[in-house]
Each structure stands twice: as C-alpha cells, then as structure tokens.
Write an enzyme that holds these catalytic residues in place. Structure first.
Site, PDB file in Angstrom:
ATOM      1  N   ILE A  94       7.927  33.577 -29.467  1.00  0.00           N
ATOM      2  CA  ILE A  94       8.840  33.154 -30.556  1.00  0.00           C
ATOM      3  C   ILE A  94       8.122  32.225 -31.350  1.00  0.00           C
ATOM      4  CG2 ILE A  94       9.943  31.288 -29.224  1.00  0.00           C
ATOM      5  CD1 ILE A  94      12.214  31.206 -30.895  1.00  0.00           C
ATOM      6  N   SER A  95       7.731  32.764 -32.700  1.00  0.00           N
ATOM      7  CA  SER A  95       6.922  31.762 -33.695  1.00  0.00           C
ATOM      8  C   SER A  95       7.207  30.235 -33.714  1.00  0.00           C
ATOM      9  CB  SER A  95       6.880  32.146 -35.084  1.00  0.00           C
ATOM     10  OG  SER A  95       6.493  33.662 -34.821  1.00  0.00           O
TER      11      SER A  95
END
Ligand code: SAH
Length: 225
Positions: A74-75
């Site tokens: 997940i960025s």
C-alpha cells in the site's frame, strides 16, 4: 484494581484515536506541500487502518508504504496525496486506476471523482478490496481483475488514469483510452527507481511533466514488465 472499559467504549476511543491520527497526517501532508483542500479532505476522511494488514494497524498513519498480501504494498500516504493532486479532479471525472492493491487509493479517488474503474491482476487483492469498499459504501467504484496495462477499451474513454505500479514507459493502450485534455499519472523508469509523471494529452500529443523520484512495484503485463 483498574478494570478494562466496556468493549463499545474501547471501540469509541479507537475511533477517536484514528481520527486524530488522520488529522495529524493531514497536517503533515500540508506541511510537505500538499495544498489542494479537496485532496487533504479526502486523505482526512478515508480510514487507512482498514486497508492495512491487522499486524500493521498501529502504524497505519505513519507516512510509509506497508506490505499487503501477494507481496505488494500500500503506497505511502504522501505519495497517494501527490498522485491524487496531480490528477486535478473536480468531481465529474470518470477515472481508471491500474493496481487496486488494498483499495486505499481507490477510495481516495472515489471521494474526489464521479466514477472509478480499478483493475488488479491479483484476484485475491481485488476481492479483499471489494469487501472493504462495499462495507464503506463506496458505490461509485467498479473493481475488475485482469491485466490493466491494456486498459479497459469497452469502458473508455477516461478523463483521468492513474497507474500505481511502475512501467518503462506510459503504456500506449492507456494513452489511447484517455480523453483529449485528460491526464495520466504514472511512475515511469527502471525496475528499481522511477519518476512519477503527469502525462497530459494535448491535441493528441503527450506532454510529460516530471513530479518526483519514486519507487513502485512493477506493472506486470502485456504493456508492462
Ligand atoms: N494503489 C494500491 C497500491 C498497490 S501496489 C494501494 O493503495 O494499495 C500496485 C498494484 O498493482 C499491486 O497490487 C499489483 O498486483 C498491481 N499490478 C501490477 N501489474 C498490474 C497489471 N498489469 N494490471 C493490474 N494490476 C497490476
């Protein structure tokens, strides 16, 4: 002897904590140069802790990327904010996202656009993201499983496209599916480091604007790695 508060009360405290952590994150993003008030509001309203693995919930609001299933990530919130700001969304847009992952970026886009189609190559991730987004009542989102590097011709054209995985160049299929005046936000470069670019379609031509250096997982597919 102190006793634990009742469960529902603990839940309430947790909610407040997440909300204040989210507010702190918004302040941090503002101090790092994110000015767009709609982007900041969206980042302040999507509960990131619901998109990370249970064992990472305590660090959901640290400004870092975190592992999700299938070896993906997940960025980092700052990167999500930068990418979302570069999309220049006013609320009426039809958006294509490539790389649903946890669904967090999808939710941020759904807050700011009219309709979001998001493609993920791992069915497991897509189904998990669908459950989360359903629970949160995002009804302007359509999740699909497949190779997003080819876009989605039957739903084209799109006003905006965001690619959350890295490729050597902006896939031509995606550029073809973008409206005139539209924008693609995509990390472009080598396997281990890239430049985040906003590619504007102007009179049918690509005008590329570099934004910042970054590092994403690879876009795997026909027009990717
Ligand atoms: N936006 C995500 C970040 C996910 S990381 C989030 O907020 O959580 C990038 C994702 O792109 C990974 O889940 C990976 O499986 C996916 N991906 C890579 N190549 C792809 C392709 N060709 N089509 C669709 N998804 C792809």
């Amino acid at each position: 002897m102190p006793t634990d508060p009742p469960i529902h009360f603990r839940g309430y405290i947790q909610m407040e904590t997440d909300k204040s952590q989210r507010q702190k994150l918004v302040e941090q993003l503002r101090s790092r140069g994110i000015e767009n008030p709609r982007v900041l509001a969206a980042m302040g309203s999507v509960p990131r802790e619901k998109f990370v693995m249970e064992e990472n919930e305590y660090e959901a609001y640290a400004d870092c990327a975190l592992p999700i299933d299938c070896g993906q990530t997940i960025s980092q919130p700052f990167m999500v904010a930068v990418m979302t700001a570069a999309m220049e969304l006013s609320g009426n847009e039809k958006v294509l996202e490539i790389g649903t992952g946890s669904g967090y970026q999808t939710a941020v886009l759904a807050e700011l656009a009219d309709y979001v189609v998001s493609i993920e190559r791992h069915r497991f991730l897509s189904e998990k993201a669908a459950k989360r987004l359903d629970k949160m009542h995002y009804d302007n989102v359509r999740l699909l499983v497949g190779d997003g590097s080819m876009g989605r011709p039957d739903e084209a054209p799109f006003d905006r496209i965001m690619v959350t995985a890295a490729s050597q160049e902006c896939p031509p299929a995606l550029f073809d599916q973008l409206v005139e005046g539209g924008i693609i936000v995509i990390p472009v470069g080598g396997r281990y480091s890239q430049t985040l670019e906003a590619v504007h379609k102007i009179e049918g031509q690509a005008r590329r604007e570099p934004i910042l250096e970054c590092r994403f997982v690879p876009l795997i597919g026909e027009q990717g790695w």
